[in-house]
Write a protein that holds these residues in place. Structure first.
Motif, PDB file in Angstrom:
ATOM      1  N   PRO A 475       0.810  -1.051   0.047  1.00 42.83           N
ATOM      2  CA  PRO A 475       0.194  -0.098   0.069  1.00 42.83           C
ATOM      3  C   PRO A 475       0.895   1.352   0.061  1.00 42.83           C
ATOM      4  N   TYR A 476       2.404   1.200   0.081  1.00 42.66           N
ATOM      5  CA  TYR A 476       3.117   2.366   0.212  1.00 42.66           C
ATOM      6  C   TYR A 476       3.755   2.686  -1.196  1.00 42.66           C
ATOM      7  N   GLY A 477       3.540   2.094  -2.163  1.00 45.73           N
ATOM      8  CA  GLY A 477       3.909   2.751  -3.518  1.00 45.73           C
ATOM      9  C   GLY A 477       5.286   2.219  -3.863  1.00 45.73           C
ATOM     10  N   GLY A 478       5.684   1.220  -3.131  1.00 44.57           N
ATOM     11  CA  GLY A 478       7.244   0.624  -3.241  1.00 44.57           C
ATOM     12  C   GLY A 478       7.672   0.732  -1.824  1.00 44.57           C
ATOM     13  N   ASP A 479       8.786  -0.117  -2.135  1.00 40.52           N
ATOM     14  CA  ASP A 479       9.586  -0.391  -0.725  1.00 40.52           C
ATOM     15  C   ASP A 479      10.083   1.335  -0.220  1.00 40.52           C
ATOM     16  N   CYS A 480       9.977   1.406   1.092  1.00 39.05           N
ATOM     17  CA  CYS A 480      10.315   2.718   1.439  1.00 39.05           C
ATOM     18  C   CYS A 480      11.857   2.648   2.005  1.00 39.05           C
ATOM     19  N   ALA A 481      12.616   1.717   1.874  1.00 42.16           N
ATOM     20  CA  ALA A 481      14.083   1.594   2.320  1.00 42.16           C
ATOM     21  C   ALA A 481      14.829   2.813   1.908  1.00 42.16           C
ATOM     22  N   LEU A 482      16.050   3.122   2.582  1.00 42.76           N
ATOM     23  CA  LEU A 482      16.646   4.438   2.230  1.00 42.76           C
ATOM     24  C   LEU A 482      16.887   4.697   0.903  1.00 42.76           C
ATOM     25  N   ASP A 483      17.414   3.623  -0.021  1.00 38.36           N
ATOM     26  CA  ASP A 483      17.815   3.961  -1.464  1.00 38.36           C
ATOM     27  C   ASP A 483      16.615   4.174  -2.146  1.00 38.36           C
ATOM     28  N   GLN A 484      15.290   4.210  -1.757  1.00 33.99           N
ATOM     29  CA  GLN A 484      14.135   4.642  -2.420  1.00 33.99           C
ATOM     30  C   GLN A 484      13.270   5.772  -1.852  1.00 33.99           C
ATOM     31  N   TYR A 485      14.052   6.410  -1.018  1.00 38.39           N
ATOM     32  CA  TYR A 485      13.346   7.527  -0.262  1.00 38.39           C
ATOM     33  C   TYR A 485      14.203   8.745  -0.303  1.00 38.39           C
ATOM     34  N   PHE A 486      13.370   9.753   0.393  1.00 43.74           N
ATOM     35  CA  PHE A 486      14.041  11.178   0.265  1.00 43.74           C
ATOM     36  C   PHE A 486      14.612  11.336  -1.188  1.00 43.74           C
ATOM     37  N   LEU A 487      15.853  11.830  -1.502  1.00 45.97           N
ATOM     38  CA  LEU A 487      16.223  12.441  -2.544  1.00 45.97           C
ATOM     39  C   LEU A 487      16.349  11.240  -3.726  1.00 45.97           C
ATOM     40  N   TRP A 488      16.129  10.126  -3.310  1.00 45.47           N
ATOM     41  CA  TRP A 488      16.040   8.795  -4.376  1.00 45.47           C
ATOM     42  C   TRP A 488      14.803   8.470  -4.555  1.00 45.47           C
ATOM     43  N   ARG A 489      13.631   9.042  -4.253  1.00 45.50           N
ATOM     44  CA  ARG A 489      12.281   8.631  -4.593  1.00 45.50           C
ATOM     45  C   ARG A 489      11.584   9.731  -5.409  1.00 45.50           C
ATOM     46  N   PRO A 490      11.015   9.243  -6.808  1.00 45.57           N
ATOM     47  CA  PRO A 490      11.053   7.795  -7.174  1.00 45.57           C
ATOM     48  C   PRO A 490      12.340   7.143  -7.486  1.00 45.57           C
ATOM     49  N   LEU A 491      13.183   7.908  -8.373  1.00 45.74           N
ATOM     50  CA  LEU A 491      14.331   7.241  -9.057  1.00 45.74           C
ATOM     51  C   LEU A 491      15.500   8.132  -8.836  1.00 45.74           C
ATOM     52  N   ARG A 492      16.630   7.653  -8.804  1.00 48.96           N
ATOM     53  CA  ARG A 492      17.692   8.335  -8.594  1.00 48.96           C
ATOM     54  C   ARG A 492      18.041   9.311  -9.768  1.00 48.96           C
ATOM     55  N   GLY A 493      17.708   9.106 -10.975  1.00 43.86           N
ATOM     56  CA  GLY A 493      18.039   9.929 -12.244  1.00 43.86           C
ATOM     57  C   GLY A 493      16.910  11.056 -12.159  1.00 43.86           C
ATOM     58  N   LEU A 494      16.038  11.328 -11.322  1.00 43.81           N
ATOM     59  CA  LEU A 494      15.089  12.297 -11.477  1.00 43.81           C
ATOM     60  C   LEU A 494      15.188  13.201 -10.340  1.00 43.81           C
ATOM     61  N   ARG A 495      14.744  14.495 -10.553  1.00 44.73           N
ATOM     62  CA  ARG A 495      14.574  15.572  -9.219  1.00 44.73           C
ATOM     63  C   ARG A 495      13.080  15.847  -8.931  1.00 44.73           C
ATOM     64  N   ASN A 496      12.757  15.943  -7.765  1.00 45.94           N
ATOM     65  CA  ASN A 496      11.643  16.331  -7.170  1.00 45.94           C
ATOM     66  C   ASN A 496      10.458  15.579  -7.914  1.00 45.94           C
ATOM     67  N   HIS A 497       9.310  16.134  -8.643  1.00 52.50           N
ATOM     68  CA  HIS A 497       8.339  15.668  -9.244  1.00 52.50           C
ATOM     69  C   HIS A 497       8.112  15.551 -10.699  1.00 52.50           C
ATOM     70  N   GLU A 498       9.328  15.944 -11.467  1.00 46.55           N
ATOM     71  CA  GLU A 498       9.708  16.158 -12.741  1.00 46.55           C
ATOM     72  C   GLU A 498       9.980  14.551 -13.476  1.00 46.55           C
ATOM     73  N   THR A 499       9.654  14.621 -14.568  1.00 46.77           N
ATOM     74  CA  THR A 499       9.806  13.354 -15.486  1.00 46.77           C
ATOM     75  C   THR A 499      10.650  13.533 -16.454  1.00 46.77           C
ATOM     76  N   PRO A 500      11.327  12.604 -17.240  1.00 43.90           N
ATOM     77  CA  PRO A 500      12.160  13.026 -18.411  1.00 43.90           C
ATOM     78  C   PRO A 500      11.217  13.857 -19.807  1.00 43.90           C
ATOM     79  N   VAL A 501       9.993  13.690 -19.569  1.00 45.22           N
ATOM     80  CA  VAL A 501       8.965  14.450 -20.572  1.00 45.22           C
ATOM     81  C   VAL A 501       8.569  15.822 -19.939  1.00 45.22           C
ATOM     82  N   ALA A 502       8.802  16.821 -20.792  1.00 49.00           N
ATOM     83  CA  ALA A 502       8.614  18.195 -20.268  1.00 49.00           C
ATOM     84  C   ALA A 502       6.793  18.175 -20.126  1.00 49.00           C
TER      85      ALA A 502
END
Length: 532
Positions: A475-502
């Protein structure tokens, strides 16, 4: 028959009507933006729904239920007054949570700090003072902690907040705070408190944050939850959590927004590197200046976006996204309330039946290895103790959650239940495990089995049928371990709530600040689009 004509383009299309989508839509619509919410299911609300799951007249919150984190978050600060004017109302208790241990000992957390101190001090000399000191320290750190949880991390304002903390206390002290914040709950509780009851009271709450008692950050989250519950209690929505959705729906529609159900988006339309709309199953297309999607990374990058629009690095990280433990929900319609061993437990909002941090650690480990825990943590919410309108007069309901379930059961840690091969939750296994849980509760409330009028059980395999984002019953949208949390949630290659598509934005439990009925990621994107 010809397809209906497509409407004029919207300003914003929102895919998914969970709490973050509703918050984002309400904020944008109230600022004059033309918004359209598209919900795949026949009911709005995502994990917020109330259904007569057992018998007519018994109103069960099927998935999520309580609102403590919502009340202290930025979404409620921005929309709370308007939501109440639209019909949202809360009932509450001064005993938000408690624990009942296997030997019958129990402890209740009050909204009174003085009473909490007295109760804990009576258990072990110094525990009351340690609890007060812990929450005083949390109050001192609250501006920093809640700023990190309530704001975008890759933003200048967040950098200024960190710089201000470093200037105030010194960079070494700030680094020390972050080091301390990584402490797991189990050793912290054992070192901090002499009574095992205090540890047993606080430890189950890390499960509601998608963590375990041995996870980094779990001690900090236990403190955040204790601080929050003492401050706001355990607010439940009068009449059922679906009334939250109705209030949001009223706000959005009155502001000119549109909400549609039965709209299954099969593709996000991209032209020249920017999102321009969506295509629904069946071919209908909708256009908009901005597209906001509430989904897991595997759904967004594996289903909704065509591969040519996803950089290989992001596609690879999305495939590596891990899901956490599954949940089971048990809903009971009762002829009378449970007869707990102490009347002090009758008005507790969330009562955990738990053996404490070690028992939780063992159950988490068993669930993560595919086993049905022998002694699971049992969370019992008592809605009719706070809101009698949830059931016919004189009747009651219980909301029971098991946050340590295997997504794919491979065996039974107790060696009692036959688990069929193949890692599947069969109906027989689901009901047999629920029987065991009811029997464990009945050891403390012996009248429970005889008072059950109706029962509905949802296994981890049932949850995705209600909401496709609940992958494997997580129910939590994915494991909340440290490597998938804070700066690295959702993915390491993205920032904030942006995506690769404008002009395509990603919200929901899979994004910062993670799961919980808070709506913060919806606020973040609404702010980015000029609503705040």
């Amino acid at each position: 028959m010809a397809s209906p004509p497509n409407p004029a383009p919207d300003d914003v299309l929102l895919i998914g009507s969970g709490i973050n989508g509703l918050v984002c839509a309400a904020l944008l619509a109230r600022k004059g933006r033309k918004v359209r919410v598209l919900e795949r299911e026949s009911t709005l609300g995502g994990c917020i729904r109330t259904d007569e799951l057992t018998l007519p007249g018994f109103q069960h919150d099927t998935l999520s239920t309580a609102h403590p984190l919502f009340l202290v978050g930025p979404a409620y600060a921005a929309l709370g007054k308007a939501l109440h004017e639209a019909g949202l109302a809360y009932c509450n208790t001064d005993s938000p949570t408690g624990v009942l241990m296997p030997d019958g000992r129990h402890l209740v957390l009050s909204t009174s700090r003085q009473l909490n101190r007295q109760r804990m001090e009576a258990l072990h000399a110094g525990d009351g003072a340690a609890f007060v000191q812990t929450l005083a320290g949390m109050a001192e750190r609250a501006p920093l902690v809640f700023s990190l949880l309530g704001n975008e991390l890759w933003k200048l304002n967040t950098a200024r907040t960190l710089a201000g903390a470093a200037w105030k206390d010194g960079p070494h002290a700030l680094a020390g705070f972050f080091g301390e914040a990584l402490t797991p709950a189990r050793p912290w509780l054992q070192q901090r408190f002499g009574s095992d009851l205090v540890g047993a009271l606080l430890a189950p709450w890390v499960l509601h944050c998608g963590l375990g008692p041995d996870s980094p950050l779990s001690a900090l989250m236990a403190q955040v939850v204790a601080f929050t519950l003492e401050a706001v209690g355990m607010p439940l929505v009068q009449g059922g959590n679906a009334n939250t959705v109705r209030a949001f729906e009223r706000l959005i529609r009155e502001a000119g927004g549109t909400l549609e159900t039965g709209c299954d988006v099969e593709r996000i339309l991209v032209e020249r590197g920017r999102a321009v709309g969506v295509q629904l199953v069946g071919g209908r297309q909708l256009r908009a200046s901005e597209v906001v999607v509430s989904a897991t990374p595997t759904q967004l990058y594996g289903r909704l976006l065509a591969p040519e629009h996803i950089p290989p690095e992001i596609a690879g990280q999305a495939r590596q996204w891990r899901y956490g433990k599954g949940n089971m929900q048990i809903h009971l319609a009762l002829s009378e309330p449970p007869q707990w061993p102490d009347r002090a437990l009758d008005k507790v909002g969330y009562l955990h039946l738990s053996g404490g941090p070690d028992a939780i650690s063992r159950a988490v480990n068993e669930a993560e290895r595919g086993l049905l825990p022998a002694a699971p943590t049992i969370c019992v919410a008592q809605p009719t103790a706070l809101d009698p309108s949830r059931a016919p007069e004189g009747r009651h309901i219980l909301w029971i959650q098991l946050p340590e379930c295997p997504r794919e059961p491979l065996g039974d840690a107790a060696g009692e239940l036959d688990v069929p091969p193949g890692g599947q939750w069969t109906t027989a296994l689901r009901e047999a495990y629920a029987d065991r849980v009811i029997a464990q509760i009945a050891r403390h409330a012996p009248n429970l089995p005889g008072s059950i009028l109706g029962r509905a059980v949802l296994s981890p395999a049932d949850l995705p049928r209600l909401n496709m984002n609940l992958v494997g019953g997580d129910p939590y949208g994915g494991d909340c371990a440290l490597d998938q949390y804070f700066l690295w949630r959702p993915l390491r290659g993205l920032r904030n709530h942006e995506t690769p598509v404008a002009h395509l934005w990603h919200i929901g439990a899979s994004t910062h600040p993670g799961p919980g009925l808070g709506g913060a990621s919806g606020v973040h994107v609404a702010r980015a689009l000029g609503a705040l």
